[in-house]
Write a protein that holds these residues in place. Structure first.
Motif, PDB file in Angstrom:
ATOM      1  N   ALA A 451      58.965  70.320  44.295  1.00  0.00           N
ATOM      2  CA  ALA A 451      57.705  69.591  44.441  1.00  0.00           C
ATOM      3  C   ALA A 451      57.016  69.479  43.084  1.00  0.00           C
ATOM      4  O   ALA A 451      57.000  70.426  42.291  1.00  0.00           O
ATOM      5  CB  ALA A 451      56.805  70.295  45.439  1.00  0.00           C
ATOM      6  N   LEU A 452      56.438  68.309  42.831  1.00  0.00           N
ATOM      7  CA  LEU A 452      55.714  68.072  41.581  1.00  0.00           C
ATOM      8  C   LEU A 452      54.207  68.134  41.812  1.00  0.00           C
ATOM      9  O   LEU A 452      53.441  68.541  40.942  1.00  0.00           O
ATOM     10  CB  LEU A 452      56.098  66.712  41.009  1.00  0.00           C
ATOM     11  N   ALA A 453      53.770  67.718  43.000  1.00  0.00           N
ATOM     12  CA  ALA A 453      52.355  67.739  43.353  1.00  0.00           C
ATOM     13  C   ALA A 453      52.237  67.804  44.871  1.00  0.00           C
ATOM     14  O   ALA A 453      53.162  67.431  45.592  1.00  0.00           O
ATOM     15  CB  ALA A 453      51.636  66.506  42.817  1.00  0.00           C
ATOM     16  N   LYS A 454      51.107  68.271  45.336  1.00  0.00           N
ATOM     17  CA  LYS A 454      50.890  68.419  46.780  1.00  0.00           C
ATOM     18  C   LYS A 454      49.642  67.644  47.200  1.00  0.00           C
ATOM     19  O   LYS A 454      48.842  67.215  46.369  1.00  0.00           O
ATOM     20  CB  LYS A 454      50.750  69.893  47.144  1.00  0.00           C
ATOM     21  N   ASP A 455      49.503  67.493  48.502  1.00  0.00           N
ATOM     22  CA  ASP A 455      48.344  66.814  49.090  1.00  0.00           C
ATOM     23  C   ASP A 455      48.087  65.460  48.420  1.00  0.00           C
ATOM     24  O   ASP A 455      46.981  65.154  47.974  1.00  0.00           O
ATOM     25  CB  ASP A 455      47.085  67.685  48.991  1.00  0.00           C
ATOM     26  N   VAL A 456      49.125  64.649  48.358  1.00  0.00           N
ATOM     27  CA  VAL A 456      49.021  63.333  47.722  1.00  0.00           C
ATOM     28  C   VAL A 456      48.602  62.309  48.777  1.00  0.00           C
ATOM     29  O   VAL A 456      49.237  62.185  49.824  1.00  0.00           O
ATOM     30  CB  VAL A 456      50.364  62.914  47.088  1.00  0.00           C
ATOM     31  N   LYS A 457      47.549  61.584  48.484  1.00  0.00           N
ATOM     32  CA  LYS A 457      47.022  60.622  49.460  1.00  0.00           C
ATOM     33  C   LYS A 457      46.499  59.388  48.736  1.00  0.00           C
ATOM     34  O   LYS A 457      46.133  59.443  47.553  1.00  0.00           O
ATOM     35  CB  LYS A 457      45.917  61.266  50.307  1.00  0.00           C
ATOM     36  N   ILE A 458      46.476  58.293  49.470  1.00  0.00           N
ATOM     37  CA  ILE A 458      46.080  56.994  48.912  1.00  0.00           C
ATOM     38  C   ILE A 458      44.942  56.424  49.747  1.00  0.00           C
ATOM     39  O   ILE A 458      44.942  56.528  50.983  1.00  0.00           O
ATOM     40  CB  ILE A 458      47.275  56.021  48.909  1.00  0.00           C
ATOM     41  N   GLN A 459      43.992  55.827  49.067  1.00  0.00           N
ATOM     42  CA  GLN A 459      42.931  55.075  49.747  1.00  0.00           C
ATOM     43  C   GLN A 459      42.783  53.718  49.071  1.00  0.00           C
ATOM     44  O   GLN A 459      42.694  53.631  47.849  1.00  0.00           O
ATOM     45  CB  GLN A 459      41.604  55.829  49.710  1.00  0.00           C
ATOM     46  N   VAL A 460      42.769  52.670  49.894  1.00  0.00           N
ATOM     47  CA  VAL A 460      42.644  51.300  49.386  1.00  0.00           C
ATOM     48  C   VAL A 460      41.344  50.712  49.911  1.00  0.00           C
ATOM     49  O   VAL A 460      41.044  50.804  51.112  1.00  0.00           O
ATOM     50  CB  VAL A 460      43.834  50.426  49.828  1.00  0.00           C
ATOM     51  N   GLU A 461      40.566  50.136  49.003  1.00  0.00           N
ATOM     52  CA  GLU A 461      39.346  49.426  49.402  1.00  0.00           C
ATOM     53  C   GLU A 461      39.568  47.933  49.199  1.00  0.00           C
ATOM     54  O   GLU A 461      40.026  47.509  48.133  1.00  0.00           O
ATOM     55  CB  GLU A 461      38.140  49.884  48.581  1.00  0.00           C
ATOM     56  N   PHE A 462      39.232  47.118  50.205  1.00  0.00           N
ATOM     57  CA  PHE A 462      39.491  45.682  50.193  1.00  0.00           C
ATOM     58  C   PHE A 462      38.195  44.907  49.943  1.00  0.00           C
ATOM     59  O   PHE A 462      37.130  45.261  50.442  1.00  0.00           O
ATOM     60  CB  PHE A 462      40.115  45.244  51.515  1.00  0.00           C
ATOM     61  N   ASN A 463      38.324  43.837  49.188  1.00  0.00           N
ATOM     62  CA  ASN A 463      37.200  42.960  48.889  1.00  0.00           C
ATOM     63  C   ASN A 463      37.040  41.952  50.028  1.00  0.00           C
ATOM     64  O   ASN A 463      37.896  41.076  50.210  1.00  0.00           O
ATOM     65  CB  ASN A 463      37.463  42.236  47.565  1.00  0.00           C
ATOM     66  N   PRO A 464      35.970  42.036  50.805  1.00  0.00           N
ATOM     67  CA  PRO A 464      35.818  41.145  51.968  1.00  0.00           C
ATOM     68  C   PRO A 464      35.609  39.685  51.603  1.00  0.00           C
ATOM     69  O   PRO A 464      35.717  38.808  52.472  1.00  0.00           O
ATOM     70  CB  PRO A 464      34.603  41.718  52.695  1.00  0.00           C
ATOM     71  N   THR A 465      35.302  39.394  50.334  1.00  0.00           N
ATOM     72  CA  THR A 465      35.159  37.988  49.944  1.00  0.00           C
ATOM     73  C   THR A 465      36.515  37.334  49.671  1.00  0.00           C
ATOM     74  O   THR A 465      36.597  36.109  49.570  1.00  0.00           O
ATOM     75  CB  THR A 465      34.289  37.861  48.676  1.00  0.00           C
ATOM     76  N   LYS A 466      37.572  38.150  49.552  1.00  0.00           N
ATOM     77  CA  LYS A 466      38.908  37.618  49.301  1.00  0.00           C
ATOM     78  C   LYS A 466      39.877  37.900  50.448  1.00  0.00           C
ATOM     79  O   LYS A 466      40.806  37.124  50.685  1.00  0.00           O
ATOM     80  CB  LYS A 466      39.486  38.235  48.016  1.00  0.00           C
ATOM     81  N   LYS A 535      28.299  47.703  34.496  1.00  0.00           N
ATOM     82  CA  LYS A 535      28.398  47.658  33.032  1.00  0.00           C
ATOM     83  C   LYS A 535      28.302  46.249  32.479  1.00  0.00           C
ATOM     84  O   LYS A 535      27.611  45.988  31.510  1.00  0.00           O
ATOM     85  CB  LYS A 535      29.711  48.296  32.589  1.00  0.00           C
ATOM     86  N   THR A 536      29.000  45.313  33.120  1.00  0.00           N
ATOM     87  CA  THR A 536      29.084  43.964  32.550  1.00  0.00           C
ATOM     88  C   THR A 536      28.206  42.964  33.265  1.00  0.00           C
ATOM     89  O   THR A 536      27.954  41.873  32.745  1.00  0.00           O
ATOM     90  CB  THR A 536      30.535  43.463  32.611  1.00  0.00           C
ATOM     91  N   GLY A 537      27.765  43.284  34.453  1.00  0.00           N
ATOM     92  CA  GLY A 537      26.956  42.343  35.208  1.00  0.00           C
ATOM     93  C   GLY A 537      27.777  41.297  35.926  1.00  0.00           C
ATOM     94  O   GLY A 537      27.247  40.484  36.673  1.00  0.00           O
ATOM     95  N   SER A 538      29.097  41.278  35.704  1.00  0.00           N
ATOM     96  CA  SER A 538      29.951  40.301  36.383  1.00  0.00           C
ATOM     97  C   SER A 538      30.266  40.780  37.781  1.00  0.00           C
ATOM     98  O   SER A 538      29.994  41.912  38.164  1.00  0.00           O
ATOM     99  CB  SER A 538      31.247  40.107  35.592  1.00  0.00           C
ATOM    100  N   THR A 539      30.851  39.931  38.569  1.00  0.00           N
ATOM    101  CA  THR A 539      31.187  40.278  39.947  1.00  0.00           C
ATOM    102  C   THR A 539      32.666  40.619  40.045  1.00  0.00           C
ATOM    103  O   THR A 539      33.434  40.453  39.115  1.00  0.00           O
ATOM    104  CB  THR A 539      30.892  39.090  40.887  1.00  0.00           C
ATOM    105  N   TYR A 540      33.045  41.143  41.254  1.00  0.00           N
ATOM    106  CA  TYR A 540      34.434  41.482  41.534  1.00  0.00           C
ATOM    107  C   TYR A 540      35.116  40.361  42.306  1.00  0.00           C
ATOM    108  O   TYR A 540      36.019  40.595  43.085  1.00  0.00           O
ATOM    109  CB  TYR A 540      34.489  42.767  42.366  1.00  0.00           C
ATOM    110  N   ALA A 541      34.665  39.129  42.053  1.00  0.00           N
ATOM    111  CA  ALA A 541      35.080  38.018  42.896  1.00  0.00           C
ATOM    112  C   ALA A 541      36.590  37.827  42.938  1.00  0.00           C
ATOM    113  O   ALA A 541      37.130  37.387  43.946  1.00  0.00           O
ATOM    114  CB  ALA A 541      34.408  36.722  42.430  1.00  0.00           C
ATOM    115  N   ASN A 542      37.302  38.139  41.866  1.00  0.00           N
ATOM    116  CA  ASN A 542      38.743  37.881  41.839  1.00  0.00           C
ATOM    117  C   ASN A 542      39.574  39.116  42.175  1.00  0.00           C
ATOM    118  O   ASN A 542      40.791  39.078  42.109  1.00  0.00           O
ATOM    119  CB  ASN A 542      39.169  37.341  40.466  1.00  0.00           C
ATOM    120  N   GLU A 543      38.928  40.188  42.527  1.00  0.00           N
ATOM    121  CA  GLU A 543      39.660  41.387  42.887  1.00  0.00           C
ATOM    122  C   GLU A 543      39.994  41.379  44.382  1.00  0.00           C
ATOM    123  O   GLU A 543      39.117  41.167  45.215  1.00  0.00           O
ATOM    124  CB  GLU A 543      38.840  42.646  42.560  1.00  0.00           C
TER     125      GLU A 543
END
Length: 638
Positions: A451-466, A535-543
């Motif tokens: 084993a190299l690491a334990k308790d490995v988990k992923i969380q994905v957040e989705f942009n509802p505008t895309k 930081k930049t004031g821009s949006t996450y529109a393309n994410e």
């Protein structure tokens, strides 16, 4: 009724005495049990069977059908008990019909005789007894030219095995709206058992049950060309976006993890305890004998720094080999060769002893691991999955990991084996042949055992505008609550996965773009708004989405976070990577196997074309084997 009982008793007495004089040349039917050391025999002649069949209450079933025979009471003998006499027709004479007294199942096949061979066909009646009751009866009767049936069975016709394999039924992930479910959280899974088990079914000419198909394990059976990590993290995270092959208006996102490779010379020492099921159910050539071959392959990879111990269990557990240096190859191999199968399956006592041995030889900073090999058919001691789960959860606190290797068919219990691996901080593979044993125990030994690491988990957040809706393909039994992602205290209780050295992990999300969603009424209480970047004031529109990964270094209980962003763009399927297209083909294969309603236009030729076009270099030949598997599955599915 009295006349029928007397007639049946008369037939029985003649059979047990072996004194029939009408057809003395007939081959006696044999009765074998799994719980006695000697086969018990009963002789039934053709004429006697015809007399019995002629009785009004004993009308024979029609030809070429499968039926349930009258239940038969029996007294079995457990290993170590004094052998008792066994009467295969006792239940018929006494009229026993209760489940406690009777057989659990009967497979009866009525066939026609070969007209060139005469009217008699002799053979076997196989009774498999445990705990005082018959578990299965396989009877094959022959039909003569004039329509008479015989109780005699062809010796060349093997008895039909009673299939008692068990699998967890999973509810396929459905599409979710980011407005209501902005997060998707799951633990990683490096298990591969489902793929080789599915392969076993297909190679045997059978379609696998839906519960045997876990799509993420099919995908993760194969390795993909993800880059080696270059930062302080032991993983690299790769994402790729492309069109969905089975739904033109949808998109597919591939998330890939690559664990750091480490030279074998730099690997920590291993403290391995083999925990081996040697019960009677493991006697088949594709079980214990295959395991012994695989164990020898693994042992030859060890050296003087390593320690090997061996515990076997049947009715009771027994220490075959105390912790022994890996350099003492001959001693270890002799212990492996000494193994034989017989008796019931008291797995829980073996598990306790194995953990005790592992703790006795515990190596701080080393690879402390139990390798459990079984068909999962536990029938003595702690047998319920829930109780086994609790026991393994308690034992894993010792810092000992658990690798689970599955073997066999007919009575394979995948549901039990998967629970043990998930709860034991380990991984799970199914071995159906010697090449698979080599793949798991030699070629992938580092990733399988270290084993190299334990308790490995992923969380994905989705942009509802895309993203109008999303679904995770597979990982149904790896879902986590969203709030558990940041809570280190809950990880160990939530089956968060472990990743071994050099492992790759792949997950696929199918996305429905906001413009392809079916029309619904606008939300009254939720307003769609683009969040500005602080930081930049821009949006996450393309994410499209943000992928976050948490893991714990082996010697730490504090998790580490890394994340990456997936930008939206349009790309043709042919311009995606071979790994992307091949992973999509494997996912599509799994979707067709389970009969998903979300397959869109997907069919077998499409899966085959996609896989062939993404075969790539394929040095080990695993992708070529998959292509052949798809071709065979298509033929079986027709």
């Amino acid at each position: 009724m009295k006349h029928r009982q007397l007639a049946a008793l008369f037939v029985l007495l003649l059979a047990l005495a072996g004194c029939s004089k009408e057809t003395p040349q007939k081959t006696p039917a044999k009765v074998s049990t799994s719980s006695t050391t000697e086969a018990q025999k009963a002789t039934i002649t053709k004429n006697e069977a015809e007399k019995k069949a002629a009785l009004p209450a004993q009308t024979a079933p029609p030809a070429a059908t499968q039926v349930n025979k009258e239940k038969v009471a029996a007294t079995g003998n457990s290993p170590g008990q004094k052998k008792t006499s066994f009467d295969p027709f006792k239940g018929i004479i006494e009229g026993a019909h209760s489940k406690e007294e009777a057989i659990q199942g009967a497979n009866v096949v009525i066939g026609q005789e070969n007209p060139t061979q005469g009217t008699e066909i002799a053979g076997d009646v196989e009774l498999n007894m445990t705990a005082g009751s018959v578990q299965a009866v396989n009877v094959v009767t022959a039909m003569s030219a004039d329509g008479d049936e015989s109780m005699l069975i062809s010796p060349s016709s093997p008895p039909m095995p009673l299939n008692t394999e068990s699998y967890n039924q999973l509810k396929e992930n459905s599409f979710l709206r980011p407005t209501a479910n902005p997060y998707s959280t799951f633990s990683v899974d490096v298990d591969t058992a489902s793929y080789s088990n599915v392969r076993r079914f297909i190679n045997a000419g059978q379609m696998p049950p839906a519960g045997a198909v876990r799509i993420e394990e099919l995908i993760n059976y194969f390795t993909y060309s993800y880059p080696q990590p270059v930062s302080e993290h032991p993983f690299s995270v790769t994402t790729e976006l492309g069109p969905c092959p089975w739904e033109d208006s949808h998109k597919l996102v591939r998330i890939g993890l690559k664990a750091k490779d480490i030279d074998k010379k730099e690997l920590p020492p291993s403290n391995l305890v083999f925990l081996i099921d040697v019960s009677g159910s493991m006697a088949d050539p594709n079980k214990l004998p295959l395991l012994q071959q695989g164990m020898k392959l693994l042992v030859r990879q060890l050296n003087e720094k390593d320690r090997v111990a061996m515990v076997v269990y049947a009715g009771n557990e027994h220490v075959v080999l105390e912790p022994t240096p890996g350099s003492e190859q001959q001693k270890i191999i002799e212990a492996i060769d000494s193994l034989g199968a017989g008796g019931s399956t008291h797995a829980s006592s073996g598990i306790i002893t194995a953990y005790q041995l592992a703790e006795q030889a515990f190596m701080p900073g080393g690879n402390n691991r139990i390798i459990l090999a079984s068909d999962g058919d536990f029938n003595v001691g702690v047998t319920s999955p829930d109780e086994l789960k609790k026991m393994i959860e308690e034992k894993r606190k010792s810092g000992v990991y658990l690798t689970v290797l599955g073997f066999g068919m007919g009575n394979y219990h995948d549901d039990t084996m998967e629970v043990l691996a998930d709860k034991g901080n380990g991984n799970y593979a199914y071995i159906d042949n010697l090449l698979e044993a080599k793949k798991v125990m030699v070629k992938e030994m580092s990733g399988t055992l270290f084993a190299l690491a334990k308790d490995v988990k992923i969380q994905v957040e989705f942009n509802p505008t895309k993203v109008g809706a999303y679904r995770l393909i597979g990982y149904e039994n790896r879902a986590l609550a969203d709030e558990d992602f940041n809570d280190d205290k809950k990880d160990a209780k939530k089956d968060a996965g472990e990743i071994g050295i050099g492992h790759t992990v792949t997950a696929l999300y199918e996305l429905i773009p906001i413009g392809a969603m079916p029309a619904v009424d606008p939300l009254k209480y939720q307003k769609k708004a683009e969040k500005p970047d602080e930081k930049t004031g821009s949006t996450y529109a393309n994410e499209l989405m943000t992928v976050k990964l948490r893991y714990k270094p082996l010697q730490s209980e504090k998790s580490v976070l890394l994340d990456t962003v997936v930008q939206d763009r349009d790309v043709l399927l042919n311009n995606t990577s071979e790994d992307f297209r091949f992973a999509a083909a494997v996912a599509g294969y799994g979707m067709l196997l389970i009969g998903t309603e979300q397959k869109g236009t997907l069919n077998w030729p499409q899966v085959l074309t996609l896989a062939k076009g993404a075969k790539g270099q394929d040095e080990e030949g695993y992708r070529a084997e998959f292509i052949r598997l798809v071709e065979a599955t298509e033929l079986l599915a027709k």
